[in-house]
Write an enzyme that holds these catalytic residues in place. Structure first.
Site, PDB file in Angstrom:
ATOM      1  N   ASP B  32      14.148  21.597  -5.148  1.00  0.00           N
ATOM      2  CA  ASP B  32      14.864  20.921  -4.062  1.00  0.00           C
ATOM      3  C   ASP B  32      13.975  20.885  -2.819  1.00  0.00           C
ATOM      4  O   ASP B  32      12.742  20.804  -2.949  1.00  0.00           O
ATOM      5  CB  ASP B  32      16.193  21.668  -3.813  1.00  0.00           C
ATOM      6  CG  ASP B  32      17.293  20.749  -3.327  1.00  0.00           C
ATOM      7  OD1 ASP B  32      17.120  20.174  -2.248  1.00  0.00           O
ATOM      8  OD2 ASP B  32      18.318  20.603  -4.015  1.00  0.00           O
ATOM      9  N   HIS B 105      19.296  20.812   2.440  1.00  0.00           N
ATOM     10  CA  HIS B 105      19.802  20.459   1.111  1.00  0.00           C
ATOM     11  C   HIS B 105      19.479  21.541   0.074  1.00  0.00           C
ATOM     12  O   HIS B 105      20.346  21.948  -0.718  1.00  0.00           O
ATOM     13  CB  HIS B 105      19.180  19.116   0.716  1.00  0.00           C
ATOM     14  CG  HIS B 105      19.755  18.474  -0.494  1.00  0.00           C
ATOM     15  ND1 HIS B 105      19.397  18.844  -1.777  1.00  0.00           N
ATOM     16  CD2 HIS B 105      20.642  17.464  -0.646  1.00  0.00           C
ATOM     17  CE1 HIS B 105      20.048  18.083  -2.651  1.00  0.00           C
ATOM     18  NE2 HIS B 105      20.810  17.238  -1.984  1.00  0.00           N
ATOM     19  N   SER B 435      24.699  16.099  -5.800  1.00  0.00           N
ATOM     20  CA  SER B 435      23.811  17.227  -5.496  1.00  0.00           C
ATOM     21  C   SER B 435      24.596  18.518  -5.356  1.00  0.00           C
ATOM     22  O   SER B 435      24.069  19.599  -5.637  1.00  0.00           O
ATOM     23  CB  SER B 435      23.088  16.995  -4.167  1.00  0.00           C
ATOM     24  OG  SER B 435      21.927  16.243  -4.345  1.00  0.00           O
TER      25      SER B 435
END
Lengths: 81, 655
Positions: B32, B105, B435
């Site tokens: 990520d 994220h 996600s």
């Protein structure tokens, strides 16, 4: 035509000539056969037999025709979800 | 995350899950944007030594030392050579050349999968509670592959290559890259090698819904995860001058509008550009929005950026209206000014009021957090949908999991909106996407791996799929928020994950490497393509008849190529093998089809298992008459011994 792009080069490890002791030397030799200046970004051991490098379109096409090369695939960009 | 552990039954059934010791042997690798190691979710209190199998490292780099990791965050690496080769050297004033997460994220996904327990978590008081990852005792290894300019396949492959060397058990990838053949897709290639080593690879399905054929990461050796809602909402009402109220959602915290009615303007009427309704940068006329609430249409630019644009132009608040692309799906945002998002229907009614009233006024009332929302889960409109565009015979997504308004750990170097002008810093943030659903499944897979270390990645996925729920908590079928109608297997796959049931599925559909190689032969892949993907000299046997329908997948997708044809019936046969992972039992089949347009028959209709790991096969025959092309119909096949239900969805399409 001279613009370089990243390619992922898939090699058929079973086709490595006996003259090479180590597959990375074979990878380098294959790359050097089509480009004097291209450098490897990564060599892969588990996910791919091969490496990634920056090549011109002409060099990529030439490399694809070398013995032991399975495919020369252009890099793709992924995005977060 | 808060709430999703309860929503998934993890809290109530904690004693059913494996001892903490076995979970702490499981390592989840997350590819990520990196990691924020200082997040409370990486507190390693109570964790024993790093598993002896671990070969990874905590790589040094910008603001990241080898001692940054601990017994929770056991590895952190970064991969930037491909990125830098294309876009030039990393500007270290803008992003860290290390595993440090400057985006948020990666910290969000990693903490969702395996974050430690953190009491008192919230975003500005929203979604408050005790936050935890799905596998709180699992170890985390971060592999940073995504940068400001994107995620490049040479870096992704390098990270997967290293994660395999490092000995991770689960790989979580909340990213995707369109629809390539498997031998061209780096994630599929890397996942194949990982699967060979017994690593379960969980990937997000994509956010390109509700369009059909919009899935990413559809290779059958990948667990593909779509997104659903949970039973929580963040209501913020729009109250109009005509006395009518419309419900929306918001995570705004700050000076409120004090219930004061303010002038209300449509952005399209406060701009000189044709797409002024979208509140793009620099398109609003300050004189026309100053001190007013502005209605902006969703689309094109980021939702939070629209709020920033309104604020910069002097607006007092914003109502963000969904358009047809999003329908009634309400995604909450931590806006920089008082703002709420409303569905398309409400948006249209509010616009009618603005256009018809000479002096429209409004205010926004923020209600905080509400739980127990029904129906839930529902399939998120943005969640990518089948059919599978690469191999229509493999039904994807595999499952859905919570992916809307998920709170989890966040980076300390960026505000909750991700906007450069957002100077707020938060330990937790609430965001949405597949996600967010993917790492839920990654963490659940880690729990299953700990409970059943002998299970293959395919067996773990099968357990998650065959026990998934297709009904809401209220007993009604799961809805698709995009249509308001019951969702289909093309939307939710096998259904919403139920980890408690997945611990004890009774039977599993197992798969090994040779099954997948036979599958590649069935796709008519050349030897070179197979070698590129699987690195083996496997040669398809020219005398053998390979069929995609023989892949022992836990779901069924049948494509009849008879669109618009007349008369006659077509028959498609699939074979499957079930492996007993429970006690001795006799399972009987029950068949369900949504319509008369196709028939399912199964032979035999009863399977008796006397030993653990015993395998029994059955054949399924799908028979269909002619239907117009693009017709879909659905059903299911269930095996039950009275204690377990081993459920497989069936999706039939006529093309």
């Amino acid at each position: 035509a001279s613009e370089r792009k990243t390619y992922i080069v898939h090699m058929a490890k079973s086709k490595m000539p006996a003259s090479f002791d180590d597959h990375t030397y074979w990878y380098h030799s294959s790359l050097e056969s089509v480009s004097d200046s291209a450098e490897m970004l990564y060599t892969y051991n588990n996910v791919v037999h091969g490496f990634s490098t920056r090549l011109t379109a002409e060099e990529a096409q030439s490399l694809e025709n070398q013995p032991g090369i399975l495919s020369v695939l252009p890099e793709l960009k992924y995005e977060l979800h | 995350t808060t709430r999703t552990p309860e929503f998934l039954g993890l809290e109530k059934s904690a004693d059913l899950f494996p001892e903490s010791g076995s979970v702490s042997e499981v390592i989840i690798g997350v590819l990520d944007t990196g990691i924020w190691p200082e997040s409370k979710s990486f507190d390693d209190t109570g964790l024993g030594p790093v598993p002896s199998s671990w070969k990874g490292q905590c790589e040094e780099g910008t603001n990241f030392t080898s001692s940054t990791c601990n017994r929770k965050l056991i590895g952190a690496r970064y991969f930037s050579k491909g990125y830098e080769a294309t876009l030039g050297p990393i500007d270290e004033s803008k992003e860290s050349k290390s595993a440090r997460d400057d985006d948020g994220h990666g910290t969000h996904t990693a903490t969702t999968a395996g974050g430690s327990v953190v009491t008192g978590a919230s975003l500005f008081g929203y979604a408050s509670g005790t936050a935890r990852g799905m596998a709180t005792r699992a170890r985390i290894a971060a592999y940073k592959v995504c940068w400001v300019g994107g995620c490049f396949s040479s870096d992704i492959l390098a990270a997967m290559d290293k994660a395999i060397d490092d000995n991770v058990n689960v790989l979580s990838l909340s990213l995707g890259g369109g629809m390539s053949d498997y031998y061209r897709d780096s994630v599929a290639i890397g996942a194949f090698a990982a699967m060979e080593k017994g690593i379960l690879v969980s990937c997000s399905a994509g956010n390109a819904g509700p369009s059909q054929y919009s899935l990413s990461n559809v290779a059958p050796w990948i667990t593909t995860v779509g997104a659903g809602t949970l039973d929580r909402d963040f209501p913020a009402y729009v109250s109009l001058g005509n006395g009518l109220n419309y419900s929306g959602v918001s995570l705004y915290r700050g000076d409120s509008l004090s219930s004061k009615m303010l002038p209300f303007v449509f952005a399209g009427n406060a701009s000189n550009v044709t797409n002024g309704n979208l509140c793009m940068m620099g398109t609003l006329i300050p004189e026309k929005v100053s001190g007013k609430i502005v209605l902006c249409d969703r689309g094109v630019n980021a939702r939070v950026q629209k709020g920033a644009v309104v604020k910069a132009a002097g607006g007092a608040g914003m109502v963000l209206a969904n358009t047809a692309a999003n329908g009634e799906e309400l995604v909450a945002d931590a806006h920089l000014l008082p703002a709420t998002t409303v569905g398309q229907k409400s948006g249209d009614l509010i616009k009618s009021y603005i256009f018809s009233d000479p002096n429209p006024t409004a205010t926004i009332l923020f209600e905080g957090t509400k739980v127990g929302i029904e129906p839930s889960p529902v399939v998120a409109a943005f969640s990518s949908r089948g059919p599978n565009s690469i191999t229509p015979e493999i039904l994807k997504p595999d499952v859905i999991a919570p992916g809307v308004n998920i709170i989890a750990g966040w980076s300390g170097s960026v505000g909750p909106t991700g906007l450069a002008i957002d100077t707020r810093r938060v330990g937790f943030n609430i965001i949405s996407g597949t996600s967010m659903s993917c790492p839920h499944v990654s963490g659940l897979a880690a729990l299953l791996k700990a409970a059943h270390p002998e299970w293959s990645p395919a067996a773990i996925r099968s357990a998650l799929m065959t026990t998934a729920n297709t009904a809401c908590k209220n007993g009604q079928m799961i809805e698709d928020i995009a249509t308001g109608k019951p969702s289909t297997p093309f939307d939710h796959g096998s259904g919403h994950v139920d980890p408690v049931s997945a611990l004890n599925p009774g039977l599993v559909y197992d798969l090994n490497i040779s099954d997948y190689l036979n599958f590649l032969c069935a796709l008519n892949y050349t030897a070179s393509q197979i070698s590129s993907l699987a690195r083996s000299n496997f040669t398809c046997d020219s005398s053998k008849k390979y069929s995609v329908t023989d892949l022992n997948y836990p779901s069924f997708a049948v494509s009849f190529q008879m669109g618009g044809g007349t008369g006659g019936t077509t028959v498609v046969k699939h074979t499957r093998t079930l492996t007993n992972v429970g006690s001795a039992a006799t399972y009987k089949v029950s068949l369900h089809s949504q319509s008369e347009s196709f028939k399912i028959s199964v032979e035999p209709d009863s399977l008796t298992f006397t030993e653990l790991n015993e395998k029994k096969s059955y054949a399924v025959t799908f028979t269909a008459g002619s239907m117009p092309s693009n017709t879909n119909s659905f059903g299911r096949i269930e095996w039950s011994d009275g204690k377990h239900i081993v459920r497989s969805p069936v999706a039939i399409s006529w093309t």
